[in-house]
Design an enzyme around this catalytic site. Sequence first.
Site, PDB file in Angstrom:
ATOM      1  N   SER A  11      -5.002  25.629   0.210  1.00  0.00           N
ATOM      2  CA  SER A  11      -6.425  25.269   0.324  1.00  0.00           C
ATOM      3  C   SER A  11      -7.066  25.847   1.586  1.00  0.00           C
ATOM      4  CB  SER A  11      -6.564  23.747   0.321  1.00  0.00           C
ATOM      5  OG  SER A  11      -5.939  23.216   1.483  1.00  0.00           O
ATOM      6  N   GLN A  45     -11.054  31.752  15.132  1.00  0.00           N
ATOM      7  CA  GLN A  45     -12.036  31.633  16.217  1.00  0.00           C
ATOM      8  C   GLN A  45     -13.078  32.746  16.159  1.00  0.00           C
ATOM      9  OE1 GLN A  45      -9.947  31.536  19.963  1.00  0.00           O
ATOM     10  NE2 GLN A  45      -9.182  29.467  19.642  1.00  0.00           N
ATOM     11  N   GLU A 113     -14.748  42.908  19.104  1.00  0.00           N
ATOM     12  CA  GLU A 113     -13.322  42.625  19.329  1.00  0.00           C
ATOM     13  C   GLU A 113     -12.535  43.926  19.407  1.00  0.00           C
ATOM     14  OE1 GLU A 113     -12.086  39.822  16.304  1.00  0.00           O
ATOM     15  OE2 GLU A 113     -13.188  38.191  17.221  1.00  0.00           O
ATOM     16  N   HIS A 238      -0.625  38.168  18.863  1.00  0.00           N
ATOM     17  CA  HIS A 238      -1.937  38.110  19.520  1.00  0.00           C
ATOM     18  C   HIS A 238      -1.707  38.159  21.023  1.00  0.00           C
ATOM     19  CE1 HIS A 238      -5.956  36.926  20.697  1.00  0.00           C
ATOM     20  NE2 HIS A 238      -6.339  36.967  19.435  1.00  0.00           N
ATOM     21  N   ARG A 284      -4.745  45.242  19.068  1.00  0.00           N
ATOM     22  CA  ARG A 284      -3.935  44.210  19.743  1.00  0.00           C
ATOM     23  C   ARG A 284      -2.454  44.531  19.831  1.00  0.00           C
ATOM     24  NH1 ARG A 284      -5.581  39.447  15.573  1.00  0.00           N
ATOM     25  NH2 ARG A 284      -7.500  39.566  16.749  1.00  0.00           N
ATOM     26  N   HIS A 345       1.143  35.916  15.516  1.00  0.00           N
ATOM     27  CA  HIS A 345      -0.197  35.509  15.084  1.00  0.00           C
ATOM     28  C   HIS A 345      -0.456  35.752  13.602  1.00  0.00           C
ATOM     29  CE1 HIS A 345      -4.472  34.765  15.518  1.00  0.00           C
ATOM     30  NE2 HIS A 345      -4.775  35.972  15.107  1.00  0.00           N
ATOM     31  N   GLU A 369      -3.437  35.695   3.441  1.00  0.00           N
ATOM     32  CA  GLU A 369      -2.409  36.203   4.360  1.00  0.00           C
ATOM     33  C   GLU A 369      -1.039  36.349   3.699  1.00  0.00           C
ATOM     34  OE1 GLU A 369      -2.590  34.432   8.257  1.00  0.00           O
ATOM     35  OE2 GLU A 369      -0.658  35.304   8.824  1.00  0.00           O
ATOM     36  N   ARG A 380      -3.170  44.856  11.698  1.00  0.00           N
ATOM     37  CA  ARG A 380      -4.490  44.420  11.210  1.00  0.00           C
ATOM     38  C   ARG A 380      -5.556  44.558  12.297  1.00  0.00           C
ATOM     39  NH1 ARG A 380      -7.266  39.296  11.450  1.00  0.00           N
ATOM     40  NH2 ARG A 380      -5.486  38.445  12.568  1.00  0.00           N
TER      41      ARG A 380
HETATM   42  P1  FAD Z   1      -4.338  29.427   5.316  1.00  0.00           P
HETATM   43  O1  FAD Z   1      -5.700  29.241   5.774  1.00  0.00           O
HETATM   44  O2  FAD Z   1      -3.263  29.302   6.330  1.00  0.00           O
HETATM   45  O3  FAD Z   1      -4.055  28.361   4.158  1.00  0.00           O
HETATM   46  C1  FAD Z   1      -2.768  28.222   3.601  1.00  0.00           C
HETATM   47  C2  FAD Z   1      -2.768  27.040   2.660  1.00  0.00           C
HETATM   48  O4  FAD Z   1      -1.564  27.043   1.891  1.00  0.00           O
HETATM   49  C3  FAD Z   1      -2.792  25.687   3.352  1.00  0.00           C
HETATM   50  O5  FAD Z   1      -3.663  24.843   2.630  1.00  0.00           O
HETATM   51  C4  FAD Z   1      -1.371  25.163   3.195  1.00  0.00           C
HETATM   52  O6  FAD Z   1      -1.290  23.759   3.160  1.00  0.00           O
HETATM   53  C5  FAD Z   1      -1.017  25.750   1.860  1.00  0.00           C
HETATM   54  N1  FAD Z   1       0.417  25.882   1.585  1.00  0.00           N
HETATM   55  C6  FAD Z   1       1.322  26.644   2.241  1.00  0.00           C
HETATM   56  N2  FAD Z   1       2.542  26.503   1.654  1.00  0.00           N
HETATM   57  C7  FAD Z   1       2.376  25.648   0.635  1.00  0.00           C
HETATM   58  C8  FAD Z   1       3.252  25.083  -0.327  1.00  0.00           C
HETATM   59  N3  FAD Z   1       4.564  25.387  -0.358  1.00  0.00           N
HETATM   60  N4  FAD Z   1       2.758  24.222  -1.234  1.00  0.00           N
HETATM   61  C9  FAD Z   1       1.446  23.875  -1.211  1.00  0.00           C
HETATM   62  N5  FAD Z   1       0.570  24.363  -0.312  1.00  0.00           N
HETATM   63  C10 FAD Z   1       1.033  25.241   0.587  1.00  0.00           C
HETATM   64  N6  FAD Z   1      -8.701  36.013  11.104  1.00  0.00           N
HETATM   65  C11 FAD Z   1      -9.929  36.563  11.135  1.00  0.00           C
HETATM   66  O7  FAD Z   1     -10.283  37.373  10.273  1.00  0.00           O
HETATM   67  N7  FAD Z   1     -10.814  36.199  12.124  1.00  0.00           N
HETATM   68  C12 FAD Z   1     -10.492  35.298  13.108  1.00  0.00           C
HETATM   69  O8  FAD Z   1     -11.314  34.985  13.958  1.00  0.00           O
HETATM   70  C13 FAD Z   1      -9.196  34.746  13.098  1.00  0.00           C
HETATM   71  N8  FAD Z   1      -8.816  33.882  14.082  1.00  0.00           N
HETATM   72  C14 FAD Z   1      -7.594  33.280  13.984  1.00  0.00           C
HETATM   73  C15 FAD Z   1      -7.222  32.332  14.941  1.00  0.00           C
HETATM   74  C16 FAD Z   1      -6.028  31.664  14.836  1.00  0.00           C
HETATM   75  C17 FAD Z   1      -5.632  30.648  15.875  1.00  0.00           C
HETATM   76  C18 FAD Z   1      -5.155  31.957  13.747  1.00  0.00           C
HETATM   77  C19 FAD Z   1      -3.841  31.251  13.611  1.00  0.00           C
HETATM   78  C20 FAD Z   1      -5.493  32.920  12.814  1.00  0.00           C
HETATM   79  C21 FAD Z   1      -6.710  33.588  12.920  1.00  0.00           C
HETATM   80  N9  FAD Z   1      -7.084  34.551  11.984  1.00  0.00           N
HETATM   81  C22 FAD Z   1      -8.331  35.115  12.042  1.00  0.00           C
HETATM   82  C23 FAD Z   1      -6.262  34.802  10.797  1.00  0.00           C
HETATM   83  C24 FAD Z   1      -6.850  34.015   9.616  1.00  0.00           C
HETATM   84  O9  FAD Z   1      -7.320  32.766  10.067  1.00  0.00           O
HETATM   85  C25 FAD Z   1      -5.839  33.776   8.520  1.00  0.00           C
HETATM   86  O10 FAD Z   1      -5.154  34.966   8.225  1.00  0.00           O
HETATM   87  C26 FAD Z   1      -6.520  33.291   7.254  1.00  0.00           C
HETATM   88  O11 FAD Z   1      -7.327  32.179   7.536  1.00  0.00           O
HETATM   89  C27 FAD Z   1      -5.495  32.961   6.213  1.00  0.00           C
HETATM   90  O12 FAD Z   1      -6.116  32.262   5.170  1.00  0.00           O
HETATM   91  P2  FAD Z   1      -5.237  31.803   3.926  1.00  0.00           P
HETATM   92  O13 FAD Z   1      -6.149  31.071   3.024  1.00  0.00           O
HETATM   93  O14 FAD Z   1      -4.485  32.964   3.402  1.00  0.00           O
HETATM   94  O15 FAD Z   1      -4.138  30.814   4.573  1.00  0.00           O
HETATM   95  C1  SIN Z   2      -9.432  36.012  17.681  1.00  0.00           C
HETATM   96  O1  SIN Z   2     -10.457  35.326  17.702  1.00  0.00           O
HETATM   97  O2  SIN Z   2      -9.000  36.618  18.660  1.00  0.00           O
HETATM   98  C2  SIN Z   2      -8.649  36.101  16.414  1.00  0.00           C
HETATM   99  C3  SIN Z   2      -9.248  37.123  15.560  1.00  0.00           C
HETATM  100  C4  SIN Z   2      -8.286  37.540  14.479  1.00  0.00           C
HETATM  101  O3  SIN Z   2      -7.136  37.132  14.442  1.00  0.00           O
HETATM  102  O4  SIN Z   2      -8.729  38.341  13.635  1.00  0.00           O
END
Ligand code: FAD
Ligand code: SIN
Length: 548
Positions: A11, A45, A113, A238, A284, A345, A369, A380
């Site tokens: 989610s 962020q 960035e 990161h 990075r 990261h 991801e 990336r």
């Molecule tokens: P997530 O948002 O991590 O969601 C994963 C979901 O899967 C969660 O709901 C979890 O509960 C669920 N899940 C996992 N395993 C299971 C399972 N076995 N069963 C059921 N549910 C499960 N990217 C940018 O482009 N810009 C930014 O500014 C940026 N800043 C970041 C800052 C931080 C601190 C971090 C950690 C990452 C950042 N990133 C950024 C990267 C980006 O946030 C993520 O790559 C992206 O949000 C991933 O989205 P997602 O939906 O694939 O996974």
């Molecule tokens: C950050 O705000 O530095 C994270 C950005 C990213 O992971 O893409």
Amino acid sequence: MKQTEVLVIGSGLAGLAFALKSAENFKVLIVSKSELDQTNTSMAQGGIAAVISEVDSFDQHIQDTLKAGAGLCRPEVVQRMVESGPERIQDLISWGVQFDAYGNTLGPDLNKEGGHSKRRILHVQDQTGRAIHQALLKTAMAHPNIEILENTIALDLVTNHETKPESAGPRTCQGAYIYNSKTKEVSTLFANFTMLATGGAGKVYLYTSNWGGATGDGMAMAYRAGARIANLEFTQFHPTCLYHPLARNFLISEAVRGEGGHLLNSKGERFVLKHDERGELAPRDIVARAIDAEMKRTGDECVYLDISHQDRDMIISKFPKIYEKCLEFGYDMTKQAVPVVPAAHYQCGGILVDQYGRTDIEGLFAVGETACTGLHGANRLASNSLLECLVTAHESAQYLATKADEPSKIEIKNIPKWREVESTDEDEKMLIGHLWDEVRRLMWNYVGIVRSNERLTRAQIRLKYIRQEVEYHFRSFHLDKDFVELRNLALVADLTVQAARMRHESRGTHYNLDYPQQKTDSESARETFLSSRTEIERLYYDTFHMNF
Ligand code: FAD
Ligand code: SIN
């Protein structure tokens, strides 16, 4: 047993965006392993990259992405993602996201960035992910075709391979085994289409910016089911997480360097310019390696990020959360430098998918991801991840819409039930804790920012035993969230090492002291693939997984 048309596992942004788009044609069930706000998305962020400014162009965003990706991006994918950016930003706005505006104008305030030649990052202060996640969650919860179950963990995928020999036709995914961590019950959830949106695997490392559940579950489930996993050697570190024993690797956004922040050693000297003429705004991988080298050279435990020479009001208004968090730990970033270290990261590799998020297995898709689309290559570009989640979710949902009238291919007969274990071993918790720690520590020490053949070999030998131990106990121990995650974590760690050993060069985020150069031949400029369908792996898989 439960049945749905579309099952979305995860989610975060990827899962929610896909669910919202698919719900126009299907009944959608989202399962999420913890509380709904526990995601990497909520922690994002800096923001989301898209070509919005009149002084920017698609071509410049494409070139920046290709350059950061160090020769391994798929150019057609990069072009599609970049050119779809502005439309997908409109999707976010239609779901209720309000990006920060520039001054009194109606135009967005664009951040800069590392690796970006232009200001192109849309953001909501320094909590962009939280704002996006809240808006999408609210919209999804109100949608009549979407049901969401939290604290519900997908354990493994259900495929026809469990009831039929491989020769009977292509593998098809029919849903997943699901564990409710509150009731402790396992059920089989059948679905016509299953979407893995499970996020990254930062917890494979001891130090990470990721949330606690980023254990690579989707990659591990897809691998066990026979899908190919690509490019896992490209772990992105990161450069700047707050260095404090209680800060748990709180991220200090790259946007702080975008607004003029400098990296200093303990003598107050800037050092990144010695490594790259773009200094603190180089991609990075370069900045993280420069910090690692400086820490090793000086023997210091951290370096310092200093933006105190910039306007105080600008710092506080653009970075209110980061300012507040640093203050909590005793650092006023408007007056002093803040101690920082690199941390794991982002996973640039993942489940191999095509434009529509299709994996090697029919009926199984991946987005966000956990997937490898070819956008990021070997490294990336900052803020391209949120963009990728949106674009793949959109294209995948469009593809599924063409299948809306097809009859279901689910064959519920003969699917084995998940095995039940009655007794609990009293050493169980201790063993799980020990192995979690061992995997994460050895990955940090041997498979980190700088790798070598010897370190990779050591890691591989140890991980082989850890995986065998985990699989052995997995059949006899009580099910528990930590154990499920450990099983996935150990597998993803092992696959990361295998992929790293396959690459005989340094490229992007993968740096090996024994092969310090990036090679120029076409053989080296290839992606790495891993699959459980090789003979040895199948034997391993059959022995430990299939016969319960
Ligand atoms: P997530 O948002 O991590 O969601 C994963 C979901 O899967 C969660 O709901 C979890 O509960 C669920 N899940 C996992 N395993 C299971 C399972 N076995 N069963 C059921 N549910 C499960 N990217 C940018 O482009 N810009 C930014 O500014 C940026 N800043 C970041 C800052 C931080 C601190 C971090 C950690 C990452 C950042 N990133 C950024 C990267 C980006 O946030 C993520 O790559 C992206 O949000 C991933 O989205 P997602 O939906 O694939 O996974
Ligand atoms: C950050 O705000 O530095 C994270 C950005 C990213 O992971 O893409």
